[in-house]
Design a protein around this motif. Structure first.
Motif, PDB file in Angstrom:
ATOM      1  N   TYR A 194       0.836  -1.203   0.000  1.00 31.72           N
ATOM      2  CA  TYR A 194       0.000   0.000   0.000  1.00 31.72           C
ATOM      3  C   TYR A 194       0.868   1.250   0.000  1.00 31.72           C
ATOM      4  N   LYS A 195       1.963   1.184   0.774  1.00 34.13           N
ATOM      5  CA  LYS A 195       2.855   2.341   0.846  1.00 34.13           C
ATOM      6  C   LYS A 195       3.488   2.610  -0.507  1.00 34.13           C
ATOM      7  N   LEU A 196       3.938   1.498  -1.149  1.00 32.42           N
ATOM      8  CA  LEU A 196       4.569   1.601  -2.465  1.00 32.42           C
ATOM      9  C   LEU A 196       3.596   2.213  -3.468  1.00 32.42           C
ATOM     10  N   LEU A 197       2.356   1.729  -3.425  1.00 28.82           N
ATOM     11  CA  LEU A 197       1.355   2.224  -4.362  1.00 28.82           C
ATOM     12  C   LEU A 197       1.131   3.724  -4.188  1.00 28.82           C
ATOM     13  N   SER A 198       1.002   4.150  -2.936  1.00 29.81           N
ATOM     14  CA  SER A 198       0.689   5.562  -2.739  1.00 29.81           C
ATOM     15  C   SER A 198       1.894   6.416  -3.138  1.00 29.81           C
ATOM     16  N   ARG A 199       3.111   5.873  -2.956  1.00 24.15           N
ATOM     17  CA  ARG A 199       4.307   6.551  -3.450  1.00 24.15           C
ATOM     18  C   ARG A 199       4.219   6.808  -4.950  1.00 24.15           C
ATOM     19  N   MET A 200       3.620   5.833  -5.644  1.00 24.87           N
ATOM     20  CA  MET A 200       3.572   5.930  -7.098  1.00 24.87           C
ATOM     21  C   MET A 200       2.326   6.651  -7.581  1.00 24.87           C
ATOM     22  N   GLY A 201       1.625   7.240  -6.646  1.00 26.47           N
ATOM     23  CA  GLY A 201       0.481   8.049  -7.043  1.00 26.47           C
ATOM     24  C   GLY A 201      -0.764   7.247  -7.354  1.00 26.47           C
ATOM     25  N   ILE A 202      -0.806   5.981  -6.910  1.00 25.42           N
ATOM     26  CA  ILE A 202      -2.017   5.204  -7.135  1.00 25.42           C
ATOM     27  C   ILE A 202      -2.898   5.317  -5.898  1.00 25.42           C
ATOM     28  N   GLU A 203      -4.079   5.818  -6.119  1.00 25.88           N
ATOM     29  CA  GLU A 203      -4.982   5.982  -4.991  1.00 25.88           C
ATOM     30  C   GLU A 203      -5.644   4.641  -4.700  1.00 25.88           C
ATOM     31  N   SER A 204      -5.476   4.107  -3.513  1.00 25.57           N
ATOM     32  CA  SER A 204      -6.221   2.903  -3.187  1.00 25.57           C
ATOM     33  C   SER A 204      -6.699   3.018  -1.741  1.00 25.57           C
ATOM     34  N   VAL A 205      -7.766   2.317  -1.463  1.00 24.35           N
ATOM     35  CA  VAL A 205      -8.337   2.395  -0.124  1.00 24.35           C
ATOM     36  C   VAL A 205      -7.577   1.428   0.762  1.00 24.35           C
ATOM     37  N   TYR A 206      -6.961   1.944   1.825  1.00 23.84           N
ATOM     38  CA  TYR A 206      -6.119   1.132   2.677  1.00 23.84           C
ATOM     39  C   TYR A 206      -6.918   0.007   3.335  1.00 23.84           C
ATOM     40  N   ASN A 207      -6.341  -1.194   3.278  1.00 22.19           N
ATOM     41  CA  ASN A 207      -6.979  -2.370   3.878  1.00 22.19           C
ATOM     42  C   ASN A 207      -8.335  -2.734   3.281  1.00 22.19           C
ATOM     43  N   HIS A 208      -8.526  -2.331   2.041  1.00 23.15           N
ATOM     44  CA  HIS A 208      -9.746  -2.749   1.350  1.00 23.15           C
ATOM     45  C   HIS A 208      -9.338  -3.756   0.283  1.00 23.15           C
ATOM     46  N   ALA A 209      -9.966  -4.926   0.311  1.00 26.45           N
ATOM     47  CA  ALA A 209      -9.683  -5.886  -0.758  1.00 26.45           C
ATOM     48  C   ALA A 209     -10.805  -5.740  -1.775  1.00 26.45           C
ATOM     49  N   ASP A 210     -11.417  -6.808  -2.191  1.00 18.68           N
ATOM     50  CA  ASP A 210     -12.451  -6.630  -3.206  1.00 18.68           C
ATOM     51  C   ASP A 210     -13.848  -6.856  -2.655  1.00 18.68           C
ATOM     52  N   PHE A 211     -14.039  -6.513  -1.404  1.00 23.31           N
ATOM     53  CA  PHE A 211     -15.363  -6.599  -0.779  1.00 23.31           C
ATOM     54  C   PHE A 211     -15.987  -5.214  -0.896  1.00 23.31           C
ATOM     55  N   ARG A 212     -16.863  -5.041  -1.879  1.00 20.98           N
ATOM     56  CA  ARG A 212     -17.431  -3.703  -2.056  1.00 20.98           C
ATOM     57  C   ARG A 212     -18.783  -3.738  -2.737  1.00 20.98           C
ATOM     58  N   LEU A 213     -19.532  -2.699  -2.490  1.00 18.57           N
ATOM     59  CA  LEU A 213     -20.812  -2.517  -3.165  1.00 18.57           C
ATOM     60  C   LEU A 213     -20.610  -1.512  -4.280  1.00 18.57           C
ATOM     61  N   MET A 214     -21.160  -1.827  -5.445  1.00 24.32           N
ATOM     62  CA  MET A 214     -21.147  -0.859  -6.549  1.00 24.32           C
ATOM     63  C   MET A 214     -22.545  -0.750  -7.111  1.00 24.32           C
ATOM     64  N   SER A 215     -22.996   0.472  -7.326  1.00 26.37           N
ATOM     65  CA  SER A 215     -24.307   0.640  -7.935  1.00 26.37           C
ATOM     66  C   SER A 215     -24.156   0.456  -9.443  1.00 26.37           C
ATOM     67  N   GLN A 216     -25.278   0.267 -10.103  1.00 27.73           N
ATOM     68  CA  GLN A 216     -25.236   0.082 -11.553  1.00 27.73           C
ATOM     69  C   GLN A 216     -24.678   1.330 -12.235  1.00 27.73           C
ATOM     70  N   VAL A 217     -24.924   2.492 -11.633  1.00 26.49           N
ATOM     71  CA  VAL A 217     -24.388   3.746 -12.182  1.00 26.49           C
ATOM     72  C   VAL A 217     -22.855   3.684 -12.203  1.00 26.49           C
TER      73      VAL A 217
END
Ligand code: UDP
Ligand code: MG
Length: 316
Positions: free
Chosen positions: A150-173
């Motif tokens: 996560y640290k490496l990613l944020s260094r490289m300018g990739i925005e990611s949600v810390y400690n979030h894997a692929d458990f998420r809700l997405m609306s059809q929009v």
């Protein structure tokens, strides 16, 4: 605040999950019945199990479930495409509902958190991230390597949600917007935050895997990590260019020194002419390779256009 009742698809990628599927499916169906009973979701909501080319009985279990319960649907991929692609296949397929929730098959993610996700959706969020509270159930290696990543990613300018894997809700929009992403190197965790929209988080405690073993071996973990870096960031190539530029600058200084030595100090014959091109060409070459790499990487990402997954069968 939204007031219509959404229809829900729970999308679950499964790879060799015969040990957990009976328990997972019975918990899911109970959950679905509860949601429908409480008028939280429409009765036509369903659970989509994506078989990512399993070699065990996963698919026959999915077939049996789809036959027995109207709530289950099955999607069989022609081979193992990997977690991210299996999940993508499921999300693409679930285009007939208002919201999707993606979750792993192994019950590490707290299914009860889905309830809270739906509430956050009702309050207006288009994307709800499930974030684990602690990583107590992971091995020391997995915990630290994840933190480093996560640290490496944020260094490289990739925005990611810390400690979030692929458990998420997405609306059809949000999913409709996501469908416009044509790229085949996918790292969902890094791509979803790019969509924008209002988002929210739900915290949950991550449990141990219910049964079976992790389907992410070290190779798959590294490949996911590298794919995340290389498909979302061109920083590594920049680094090469930077090295080339630095060496090139040093070589100019050294060249000046070599010329000075040749003209005013005593030097061994042939030293200058040997050393000069080595410094100079080495620097220039790295600089150019880095520069070319910037473009090649961009073309490479776009040009292959291979299918991201191949569907063998669909059960509903
Ligand atoms: N998975 C998949 N294809 C793969 C590897 C994993 O569909 O090639 C699924 C797996 O069945 C599970 C989810 O992805 O539902 C997460 O995998 P796992 O729990 O093994 O990963 P970990 O939690 O150890 O990171
Ligand atoms: Mg797991």
């Amino acid at each position: 605040m939204r007031d219509s009742i959404p229809s829900l698809a729970i999308v679950i990628p499964c790879y060799n999950e015969q040990e957990v599927l009976p328990e997972t499916s019975s918990r899911l169906i109970a959950l679905m019945h509860a949601f429908v009973g409480e008028n939280m979701v429409q009765p036509d909501s369903y659970i989509l199990l994506v078989d990512d080319g399993s070699k065990d009985n996963t698919w026959s279990q999915i077939e049996a479930l789809a036959l027995k319960y109207p709530e289950f649907r099955g999607l069989k991929l022609s081979r193992n495409f990997g977690h991210q692609h299996a999940l993508l296949a499921g999300l693409h397929q679930a285009n007939d509902v208002t919201i999707t929730v993606s979750v792993d098959a192994d019950l590490q993610d707290d299914l009860e958190a889905i309830r809270e996700m739906i509430l956050k959706y009702q309050q207006g969020a288009e994307i709800v991230y499930g974030v684990r509270d602690d990583r107590g159930s992971d091995s020391v290696f997995k915990r630290n390597s994840a933190l480093l990543f996560y640290k490496l990613l944020s260094r490289m300018g990739i925005e990611s949600v810390y400690n979030h894997a692929d458990f998420r809700l997405m609306s059809q929009v949000a999913l409709d917007a996501f469908r416009q992403f044509g790229e085949s190197n996918i790292y969902l965790r890094g791509m979803i935050p790019m969509l924008g929209f209002s988002s929210d988080t739900v915290y949950y405690k991550r449990a141990e895997r219910f049964a079976g073993t992790s389907k992410y071996n070290l190779r798959k973990m590294f490949s996911l990590a590298w794919n995340g870096v290389s498909s979302l960031s061109i920083q590594p190539l920049r680094f090469v260019t930077f090295c080339g530029f630095t060496i090139f600058s040093i070589s100019i200084l050294l060249s000046l020194y070599a010329l000075y030595s040749y003209l005013f100090l005593e030097t061994t014959m042939g030293w200058t002419s040997t050393v000069l091109p080595i410094y100079f060409l080495g620097g220039i070459q790295l600089l150019c390779i880095g520069l070319l790499g910037e473009y090649v990487a961009k073309i490479y990402k776009e040009v292959k256009q291979r299918p991201k997954y191949i569907i063998e069968k669909m059960l509903r």
